[in-house]
Design a protein around this motif. Structure first.
Motif, PDB file in Angstrom:
ATOM      1  N   GLY A  18       0.816  -1.220   0.000  1.00 12.28           N
ATOM      2  CA  GLY A  18       0.000   0.000   0.000  1.00 12.28           C
ATOM      3  C   GLY A  18       0.844   1.263   0.000  1.00 12.28           C
ATOM      4  O   GLY A  18       0.528   2.240  -0.704  1.00 12.28           O
ATOM      5  N   CYS A  26      -3.647  -6.653   8.314  1.00  9.98           N
ATOM      6  CA  CYS A  26      -2.890  -6.901   7.084  1.00  9.98           C
ATOM      7  C   CYS A  26      -1.661  -7.726   7.445  1.00  9.98           C
ATOM      8  O   CYS A  26      -0.986  -7.422   8.428  1.00  9.98           O
ATOM      9  CB  CYS A  26      -2.484  -5.566   6.475  1.00  9.98           C
ATOM     10  N   PHE A  46      -6.719  -2.394   0.988  1.00  8.80           N
ATOM     11  CA  PHE A  46      -7.094  -3.135   2.204  1.00  8.80           C
ATOM     12  C   PHE A  46      -7.766  -2.210   3.222  1.00  8.80           C
ATOM     13  O   PHE A  46      -8.619  -2.630   3.989  1.00  8.80           O
ATOM     14  CB  PHE A  46      -5.869  -3.804   2.846  1.00  8.80           C
ATOM     15  N   VAL A  47      -7.360  -0.958   3.221  1.00  5.35           N
ATOM     16  CA  VAL A  47      -7.980   0.023   4.127  1.00  5.35           C
ATOM     17  C   VAL A  47      -9.346   0.428   3.575  1.00  5.35           C
ATOM     18  O   VAL A  47     -10.323   0.549   4.310  1.00  5.35           O
ATOM     19  CB  VAL A  47      -7.052   1.257   4.324  1.00  5.35           C
ATOM     20  N   CYS A  65      -4.815   2.590   0.527  1.00  2.00           N
ATOM     21  CA  CYS A  65      -4.529   1.169   0.304  1.00  2.00           C
ATOM     22  C   CYS A  65      -5.852   0.419   0.133  1.00  2.00           C
ATOM     23  O   CYS A  65      -6.787   0.622   0.922  1.00  2.00           O
ATOM     24  CB  CYS A  65      -3.752   0.617   1.488  1.00  2.00           C
ATOM     25  N   ALA A 125      -1.875   6.127   1.883  1.00  2.00           N
ATOM     26  CA  ALA A 125      -2.329   4.732   2.051  1.00  2.00           C
ATOM     27  C   ALA A 125      -3.254   4.521   3.252  1.00  2.00           C
ATOM     28  O   ALA A 125      -4.186   3.721   3.202  1.00  2.00           O
ATOM     29  CB  ALA A 125      -1.116   3.812   2.165  1.00  2.00           C
TER      30      ALA A 125
END
Ligand code: F3S
Length: 282
Positions: free
Chosen positions: A14, A193, A99-100, A97, A74
């Motif tokens: 990220g 993560c 994932f975030v 990112c 990110a």
């Protein structure tokens, strides 16, 4: 003597993506801002500043801006920041990112479904502040298991539990167990993560073999400090450096293996510099 890099080190996916985005945008010649420092590394921020990139430190500063392109880092930001960017007609380049971003979507949906969101993480961390800013209903941030012991869901609401991406996996599970014991009605999504864990695991493995360990990272980077602590547990000769200038090594002849690892905000260039220095000089 051998110099070896930890299997996983430096920028995570990220952060690399966000930093690459900044360099790409610089090429366009536009006026570039980043909302907060793009990485927790003074060297990188200084280099970017030399290339004309400005850092916006707060929402108030953003509100005073009239033009330019703003890169979201990110860690992500609260929904409100996107609204301000739109209202002001500023270009938004979103390097949150993925994932975030996924966590933002989960908590937003959970709120509209009538859940109370619980974020396990550090309330003062920008990533958590960002996640809080996507909660459409009630939200509580819990940092430690003791906080979870004391916590009672408001009006017996259903819970949606997520975590800060860098939270400790064992602690997260411990907190979830507390909720289970209390019989709370909760949906748990593990949003940790594995980049952090991978870095820590490979740093420990290398430090266990190395005679000397060098940990590179920003002074204020908590994940670098954590790597340093892990390496120190395995290898007494562990050095924490921010740049090559901090490295004053005098290696005895008996040293066979020098290990190198780096925090999540340390650029490759710096890692290579340190590795080459050790190779050439010892
Ligand atoms: Fe993203 Fe994981 Fe890094 S959530 S910013 S890849 S630590």
């Amino acid at each position: 003597m051998e110099t070896r890099l930890a299997e996983c080190l430096g920028f995570c996916f990220g952060v690399r993506r966000a930093v690459d985005t900044v360099y790409e945008q610089i090429k366009t010649g536009k006026t570039i801002y980043t909302y907060g420092a793009i990485v927790n590394n003074e060297e990188v921020v200084r280099e970017l500043s030399g290339l004309g990139v400005k850092v916006i430190e707060s929402k108030e500063e953003l509100e005073k801006l009239d033009r330019g392109s703003v890169i979201i880092r990110a860690h992500g930001v609260p929904e409100e920041i996107y609204r301000i960017l739109e209202e002001k007609g500023l270009e938004c380049i979103d390097a949150t990112c993925p994932f975030v971003k996924r966590i933002h979507k989960i908590v937003q949906q959970a709120g509209s479904d009538g859940n109370h969101v619980v974020i396990i993480g550090n309330a003062g961390h920008p990533e958590v502040e960002g996640i809080v800013g996507w909660c459409s209903g009630g939200v509580t941030v819990l940092e430690e298991p003791e906080d979870a012991e004391k916590f009672v869901p408001p009006h017996g609401e259903k819970l949606c539990v997520v975590s800060q991406t860098t939270y400790n996996y064992n602690k997260f599970h411990y907190i979830v167990e507390i909720f289970e014991k209390k019989g709370y009605n909760s949906t748990v999504v593990n949003t940790i993560c594995n980049a952090t864990e991978e870095r820590q695991r490979s740093a420990r493995a290398l430090a266990a073999e190395a005679d000397v360990m060098i940990v590179i990272g920003g002074r204020h980077s908590s994940n670098t400090r954590k790597l340093y602590d892990i390496c120190r547990e395995e290898c007494a000769e562990t050095y924490f450096i921010q740049t090559l200038d901090d490295l004053h090594l005098e290696l005895p002849k008996a040293v066979r293996l020098v290990g190198i690892t780096a925090g999540a905000s340390t650029p490759n260039k710096l890692i290579e510099e340190v590795q080459n220095y050790v190779r050439i000089n010892f």
